[in-house]
Design a protein around this motif. Structure first.
Motif, PDB file in Angstrom:
ATOM      1  N   GLY A  63       0.823  -1.200   0.000  1.00 13.63           N
ATOM      2  CA  GLY A  63       0.000   0.000   0.000  1.00 13.63           C
ATOM      3  C   GLY A  63       0.854   1.245   0.000  1.00 13.63           C
ATOM      4  N   SER A  64       0.245   2.351  -0.391  1.00 13.05           N
ATOM      5  CA  SER A  64       0.994   3.612  -0.435  1.00 13.05           C
ATOM      6  C   SER A  64       1.430   4.056   0.959  1.00 13.05           C
ATOM      7  CB  SER A  64       0.155   4.711  -1.092  1.00 13.05           C
ATOM      8  OG  SER A  64      -1.093   4.879  -0.428  1.00 13.05           O
ATOM      9  N   ASN A 120       2.750   1.956   3.007  1.00 12.66           N
ATOM     10  CA  ASN A 120       3.755   0.986   3.416  1.00 12.66           C
ATOM     11  C   ASN A 120       5.045   1.660   3.871  1.00 12.66           C
ATOM     12  OD1 ASN A 120       6.126  -1.026   2.776  1.00 12.66           O
ATOM     13  ND2 ASN A 120       4.277  -2.247   2.979  1.00 12.66           N
ATOM     14  N   LYS A 121       5.642   1.113   4.919  1.00  6.73           N
ATOM     15  CA  LYS A 121       6.833   1.735   5.505  1.00  6.73           C
ATOM     16  C   LYS A 121       8.026   1.706   4.549  1.00  6.73           C
ATOM     17  CE  LYS A 121       8.259  -2.492   7.991  1.00  6.73           C
ATOM     18  NZ  LYS A 121       8.474  -3.080   9.338  1.00  6.73           N
ATOM     19  N   TRP A 122       8.012   0.779   3.587  1.00 11.22           N
ATOM     20  CA  TRP A 122       9.105   0.741   2.617  1.00 11.22           C
ATOM     21  C   TRP A 122       8.989   1.858   1.584  1.00 11.22           C
ATOM     22  CZ3 TRP A 122       7.850  -5.068   1.608  1.00 11.22           C
ATOM     23  CH2 TRP A 122       8.283  -5.827   2.691  1.00 11.22           C
ATOM     24  N   LEU A 123       7.762   2.297   1.315  1.00 12.51           N
ATOM     25  CA  LEU A 123       7.528   3.387   0.357  1.00 12.51           C
ATOM     26  C   LEU A 123       7.302   4.707   1.082  1.00 12.51           C
ATOM     27  CD1 LEU A 123       7.121   4.051  -2.724  1.00 12.51           C
ATOM     28  CD2 LEU A 123       4.671   3.858  -2.253  1.00 12.51           C
ATOM     29  N   ASP A 124       6.323   4.707   1.988  1.00 11.52           N
ATOM     30  CA  ASP A 124       5.995   5.872   2.830  1.00 11.52           C
ATOM     31  C   ASP A 124       5.508   7.061   2.016  1.00 11.52           C
ATOM     32  OD1 ASP A 124       5.551   7.063   5.252  1.00 11.52           O
ATOM     33  OD2 ASP A 124       7.598   7.805   5.481  1.00 11.52           O
ATOM     34  N   ARG A 125       4.606   6.823   1.104  1.00 12.99           N
ATOM     35  CA  ARG A 125       3.991   7.897   0.327  1.00 12.99           C
ATOM     36  C   ARG A 125       3.274   8.898   1.246  1.00 12.99           C
ATOM     37  NH1 ARG A 125       1.685   8.738  -5.003  1.00 12.99           N
ATOM     38  NH2 ARG A 125       0.559  10.707  -4.860  1.00 12.99           N
ATOM     39  N   GLU A 126       2.753   8.410   2.379  1.00 13.94           N
ATOM     40  CA  GLU A 126       1.968   9.263   3.271  1.00 13.94           C
ATOM     41  C   GLU A 126       2.805   9.894   4.378  1.00 13.94           C
ATOM     42  OE1 GLU A 126      -1.284   9.907   2.715  1.00 13.94           O
ATOM     43  OE2 GLU A 126      -1.137   8.685   0.887  1.00 13.94           O
ATOM     44  N   ALA A 184      11.148   4.656   0.184  1.00 15.46           N
ATOM     45  CA  ALA A 184      11.644   4.859  -1.185  1.00 15.46           C
ATOM     46  C   ALA A 184      10.980   6.046  -1.867  1.00 15.46           C
ATOM     47  CB  ALA A 184      11.409   3.595  -2.005  1.00 15.46           C
ATOM     48  N   TYR A 185       9.761   6.407  -1.460  1.00 17.95           N
ATOM     49  CA  TYR A 185       9.112   7.609  -1.978  1.00 17.95           C
ATOM     50  C   TYR A 185       9.820   8.856  -1.463  1.00 17.95           C
ATOM     51  CZ  TYR A 185       5.541  11.315  -2.198  1.00 17.95           C
ATOM     52  OH  TYR A 185       4.856  12.501  -2.407  1.00 17.95           O
ATOM     53  N   VAL A 186      10.314   8.780  -0.239  1.00 19.04           N
ATOM     54  CA  VAL A 186      10.887   9.948   0.426  1.00 19.04           C
ATOM     55  C   VAL A 186      12.297  10.256  -0.072  1.00 19.04           C
ATOM     56  CG1 VAL A 186      11.597  10.893   2.668  1.00 19.04           C
ATOM     57  CG2 VAL A 186       9.481   9.548   2.478  1.00 19.04           C
ATOM     58  N   ALA A 187      13.127   9.215  -0.211  1.00 17.03           N
ATOM     59  CA  ALA A 187      14.547   9.467  -0.499  1.00 17.03           C
ATOM     60  C   ALA A 187      15.117   8.426  -1.455  1.00 17.03           C
ATOM     61  CB  ALA A 187      15.352   9.467   0.806  1.00 17.03           C
ATOM     62  N   ALA A 188      15.933   8.889  -2.382  1.00 16.79           N
ATOM     63  CA  ALA A 188      16.594   7.986  -3.333  1.00 16.79           C
ATOM     64  C   ALA A 188      17.588   7.079  -2.627  1.00 16.79           C
ATOM     65  CB  ALA A 188      17.297   8.791  -4.419  1.00 16.79           C
ATOM     66  N   THR A 189      18.027   7.485  -1.460  1.00 18.08           N
ATOM     67  CA  THR A 189      18.994   6.689  -0.698  1.00 18.08           C
ATOM     68  C   THR A 189      18.317   5.654   0.214  1.00 18.08           C
ATOM     69  OG1 THR A 189      19.002   8.394   1.020  1.00 18.08           O
ATOM     70  CG2 THR A 189      20.694   8.539  -0.711  1.00 18.08           C
ATOM     71  N   SER A 190      17.004   5.554   0.117  1.00 19.06           N
ATOM     72  CA  SER A 190      16.272   4.610   0.954  1.00 19.06           C
ATOM     73  C   SER A 190      16.781   3.183   0.723  1.00 19.06           C
ATOM     74  CB  SER A 190      14.775   4.662   0.630  1.00 19.06           C
ATOM     75  OG  SER A 190      14.092   3.572   1.216  1.00 19.06           O
ATOM     76  N   THR A 214      -2.385   3.774  -4.944  1.00 20.59           N
ATOM     77  CA  THR A 214      -2.532   3.326  -3.558  1.00 20.59           C
ATOM     78  C   THR A 214      -2.060   1.885  -3.380  1.00 20.59           C
ATOM     79  OG1 THR A 214      -4.826   2.663  -4.013  1.00 20.59           O
ATOM     80  CG2 THR A 214      -4.461   4.875  -3.080  1.00 20.59           C
ATOM     81  N   LEU A 215      -1.749   1.204  -4.516  1.00 21.20           N
ATOM     82  CA  LEU A 215      -1.319  -0.202  -4.458  1.00 21.20           C
ATOM     83  C   LEU A 215      -0.001  -0.383  -5.211  1.00 21.20           C
ATOM     84  CD1 LEU A 215      -4.770  -1.916  -5.195  1.00 21.20           C
ATOM     85  CD2 LEU A 215      -3.728  -1.507  -2.948  1.00 21.20           C
ATOM     86  N   PRO A 216       1.108   0.097  -4.660  1.00 23.09           N
ATOM     87  CA  PRO A 216       2.405  -0.036  -5.341  1.00 23.09           C
ATOM     88  C   PRO A 216       2.755  -1.504  -5.575  1.00 23.09           C
ATOM     89  CG  PRO A 216       2.545   1.397  -3.401  1.00 23.09           C
ATOM     90  CD  PRO A 216       1.228   0.730  -3.336  1.00 23.09           C
ATOM     91  N   LYS A 217       3.146  -1.819  -6.812  1.00 16.93           N
ATOM     92  CA  LYS A 217       3.530  -3.199  -7.118  1.00 16.93           C
ATOM     93  C   LYS A 217       4.954  -3.444  -6.641  1.00 16.93           C
ATOM     94  CE  LYS A 217       3.712  -6.644 -10.828  1.00 16.93           C
ATOM     95  NZ  LYS A 217       2.983  -7.684 -10.078  1.00 16.93           N
ATOM     96  N   LEU A 218       5.149  -4.579  -5.998  1.00 11.81           N
ATOM     97  CA  LEU A 218       6.468  -4.907  -5.469  1.00 11.81           C
ATOM     98  C   LEU A 218       7.369  -5.425  -6.592  1.00 11.81           C
ATOM     99  CD1 LEU A 218       5.331  -6.516  -2.110  1.00 11.81           C
ATOM    100  CD2 LEU A 218       6.523  -4.334  -2.411  1.00 11.81           C
ATOM    101  N   ASN A 219       8.606  -4.935  -6.597  1.00 10.77           N
ATOM    102  CA  ASN A 219       9.556  -5.169  -7.692  1.00 10.77           C
ATOM    103  C   ASN A 219      10.542  -6.274  -7.314  1.00 10.77           C
ATOM    104  OD1 ASN A 219      11.040  -4.759 -10.084  1.00 10.77           O
ATOM    105  ND2 ASN A 219      12.365  -3.258  -9.072  1.00 10.77           N
ATOM    106  N   TYR A 220      10.057  -7.512  -7.317  1.00  9.10           N
ATOM    107  CA  TYR A 220      10.892  -8.629  -6.867  1.00  9.10           C
ATOM    108  C   TYR A 220      12.127  -8.832  -7.736  1.00  9.10           C
ATOM    109  CZ  TYR A 220       7.174 -10.013  -3.671  1.00  9.10           C
ATOM    110  OH  TYR A 220       6.251 -10.032  -2.656  1.00  9.10           O
TER     111      TYR A 220
END
Length: 697
Positions: free
Chosen positions: A284-285, A287-293, A306-312, A339-345
């Motif tokens: 989800g948007s 999600n702590k790995w993305l953190d869109r919110e 990853a939404y917040v920083a390129a160095t994530s 709202t549903l980011p696809k995971l990039n395995y």
């Protein structure tokens, strides 16, 4: 030759062992009428083996052969030459002139599914709508914002979900509520709970995971609370202080995990297993790995998203189309939903390892869950090749962690390429259960979007769909464990489908889903559900008479204290029958009669047989049903287990006698019958004392 006497399937009566290991000597058995077969061959690959006549019983000859099945998928059929000069082949369709490859019998060496899951009675719980056991963890109105709408606490438990904003409406159901109702589920006869997602997520449905590592405190425990809700006209969740504290505070997360472990433990004490929903294709948007919110941007103990920083550290967990940091919104969304980011395995081995670790974590100590239902499992990854590779690893790792765990996938359409013994155990059975049952009884599709009168009562379509859709998907280990649902969180409630009313709650009033329903049709559906091969799965509230169009209307609350008592009692009886008759869990299935508005089928093993008959006509009928092909005596006596009609149902035992292998059954309009022959059971008290006379000197 009497082709109706031919029989073989992959149950234990005809294939032993039914789930052979690699390189196992396996016994195959074929049945035909006594004295009619000159020779019978088992044909596999380019080879054929003559079968030996080994037994004659009750008018049938049985032929056996033993073969080392090796390590590769073992496909086979039979060839029968009669003493009358006739020649037949036999595959899943029965006696045929030419074998169809997809209808050949298939054994996958080394593939087995958990014994506890075969025919298990499952119960799906959409937690927010089941029972509110702890009001202290309820989502607060205005607590945060999602897709432009503020979270809303619904105070009226019985109100209809809002068609437009249901995803952020919360009724307060939680794990404490489930804990409080475990005895209810035990009394109902439930053997497995399947939970819709439980992990930290911002929506009521939780298919937009925010944190795979923890149970959502709004479902679990909030031990440290405080902070302001989102200001009235604010949409930026960085200011949602209370929400941030609730879902990022380690004490809340750990307490919630601990409560969940207790739920599983208490369920296990009642002999109830627990299956989790795994949403691994997307997150989800929030999600702590993305953190869109920006929930985690300033939270202690969390890395930048990853939404917040390129160095994530999570940068490669997602696919970005542009280099636009900070706050990069160019990530790939599943079906385009941001709202549903696809995971990039494929882009991150670390992500794959992490999700595999999640798969293992929740089936291990201290949680000890009994398996996974996999959301949109065929969509995971960016290629079919990777998808299969991932699920093979997932199966290996999860089964090592818990050998008794089941892996059950959501899937529509052919699933044979995943049900190969190396990936999924089985699937949610839409194609060979939910749809054909719905078509036969109502003529509706599973969303209530279309009504086709030509399908109502079309028994030939019912049996053919069951045969071909099931035959192309399942080996026996998968068939026995397939999730057979009438309703669920993605489709209209079956009881609403019985009204044959086309529409959804955004085109019709929600209340119209409750009108025009035909409860006797629902009871007929439950009869089929509890007697067809697979794991009959109730969607919470179906047993209590809950209605609803497709989502979100199908996610109404359980009506505690306002249940349809007759419907609930009927479910209890049918579950009891299902559990008391072993042939309904792992026995053979056979079509017995098919005509417009009437069908009958049998479930049987070498010691017992059940006949299920459904009459959709609006008038009384009498039909002569040939039951001898189930291998029972031609003068067998059947005990009536249950009968349902338009007025209700009855479990008073009556006896019906078979004459020369034929059961003559008179059925009033709109009825369903379940009858049973048991070779070890006296049919009546009078017969018991006749058969068991004691003489005293």
């Amino acid at each position: 030759m009497n082709q109706s006497a031919f029989f073989h399937d992959m149950t234990l009566d005809y294939l032993r062992p039914a789930e052979p290991d690699i390189g196992r000597i396996t016994d195959f058995r074929f049945r035909c009428a006594h004295g009619e077969a000159l020779q019978v061959y088992l044909v596999y690959g380019s080879e054929s083996r003559k079968m030996k006549h080994s037994e004659t019983d009750n008018g049938f000859d049985y032929f056996d052969v033993s073969i080392n099945i090796g390590k590769d998928p073992f496909r086979y059929h039979f060839e029968i030459t009669g003493k009358d000069g006739s020649f037949w082949r036999y595959d899943k369709r029965g006696a045929v002139s030419d074998v169809m490859e997809s209808m050949r019998f298939l054994v996958i060496p080394g593939f087995s599914t958990p014994e506890w899951a075969k025919g298990a009675v499952m119960y799906q719980i959409f937690v927010d709508r089941f029972c509110n056991g702890d009001p202290a963890n309820d989502v607060m109105t205005g607590e945060y914002s999602y897709s432009g709408f503020k979270a809303k606490k619904v105070d009226d438990w019985g109100s209809y979900p809002d068609p437009k904003t249901d995803f952020c409406e919360f009724y307060g159901g939680d794990l404490q509520g489930v804990l409080d109702k475990l005895d209810y589920l035990k009394d109902l006869g439930v053997e497995v709970i399947y939970f819709n997602p439980l992990f930290v997520s911002p929506s009521c449905h939780k298919y937009d995971i925010q944190d795979y590592d923890h149970i959502d405190p709004h479902f679990g425990k909030i031990v440290e609370d405080g902070g302001d809700i989102l200001p009235q006209f604010e949409k930026n969740n960085k200011r949602a202080e209370r929400y941030i504290k609730r879902v990022t505070n380690k004490k809340n997360l750990e307490a919630s995990d601990k409560l969940f472990a207790k739920v599983v433990s208490e369920a296990h004490k009642r002999d109830i297993r627990v299956i989790l929903d795994g949403v691994f294709n997307h997150c989800g948007s929030f999600n702590k790995w993305l953190d869109r919110e920006l929930i985690y941007e300033d939270a202690k103990g969390y890395e930048k998203g990853a939404y917040v920083a390129a160095t994530s550290p999570y940068r490669k967990y997602f696919s970005f189309s542009q280099d636009k940091w900070p706050y990069n919104a160019s990530y790939d969304g599943w079906w385009g939903y941001d709202t549903l980011p696809k995971l990039n395995y494929e882009g991150s081995k670390e992500l794959e390892d992490y999700i595999i670790g999640i798969g293992k974590k929740w089936v291990s100590e201290p949680y000890n869950c009994d398996g996974w239902r996999l959301d949109v499992a065929a969509d995971l990854g960016h290629s079919e090749e990777y998808n299969h590779r991932f699920w093979k690893r997932f199966r290996d790792e999860v089964k090592k962690a818990n050998p008794e765990a089941i892996i059950l996938a959501e899937h529509y359409g052919p699933a044979r390429s995943w049900l190969n013994g190396h990936e999924w155990d089985t699937v949610m059975n839409y194609d060979a259960f939910m749809e054909p049952v719905t078509w036969f009884l109502t003529g509706m599709d599973k969303h209530s979007d279309e009504f086709r009168p030509i399908r109502v009562g079309n028994a030939r379509e019912f049996f053919d769909t069951m045969l071909y859709a099931g035959g192309e998907n399942f080996t026996m280990p998968s068939l026995y464990t397939a999730m057979n649902e009438l309703s669920n969180h993605d489709h209209s409630r079956f009881l609403t489908r019985t009204s044959q009313k086309v529409g959804r709650c955004d085109t019709l009033m929600s209340s119209s889903a409750d009108t025009g329903i035909r409860k006797h049709v629902m009871r007929q559906a439950v009869m089929i559900q509890m007697t067809w091969p697979g794991a009959p799965t109730l969607y919470y509230g179906d047993e209590a008479g809950v209605c609803g169009f497709t989502d979100p209307d199908n996610r109404r609350t359980y009506p505690w204290g306002k249940e349809d008592k007759q419907m609930l009692a009927f479910h209890k009886e049918m579950i009891r029958i299902h559990k008391e008759c072993p042939e309904l869990k792992t026995g053979s299935v056979r079509e017995l009669y098919a005509e417009n508005n009437f069908m009958a089928y049998g479930r049987f093993n070498r010691t017992a047989a059940v006949v299920v008959a459904i009459n959709l006509n609006d008038y009384e009928i009498t039909r002569d049903i040939q039951v001898w092909p189930m291998g029972i005596p031609k003068d067998a006596k059947f005990r009536q287990l249950i009968v349902s009609d338009s007025t209700g149902f009855d479990v008073s035992p009556t006896t019906k006698t078979v004459t020369d292998g034929v059961l003559s059954l008179t059925m009033s309009r709109n009825t369903g019958y379940v009858l049973r022959y048991d070779s070890f059971e006296a049919t009546t008290d009078e017969e018991f004392w006749t058969d068991n006379f004691f003489g005293f000197d």
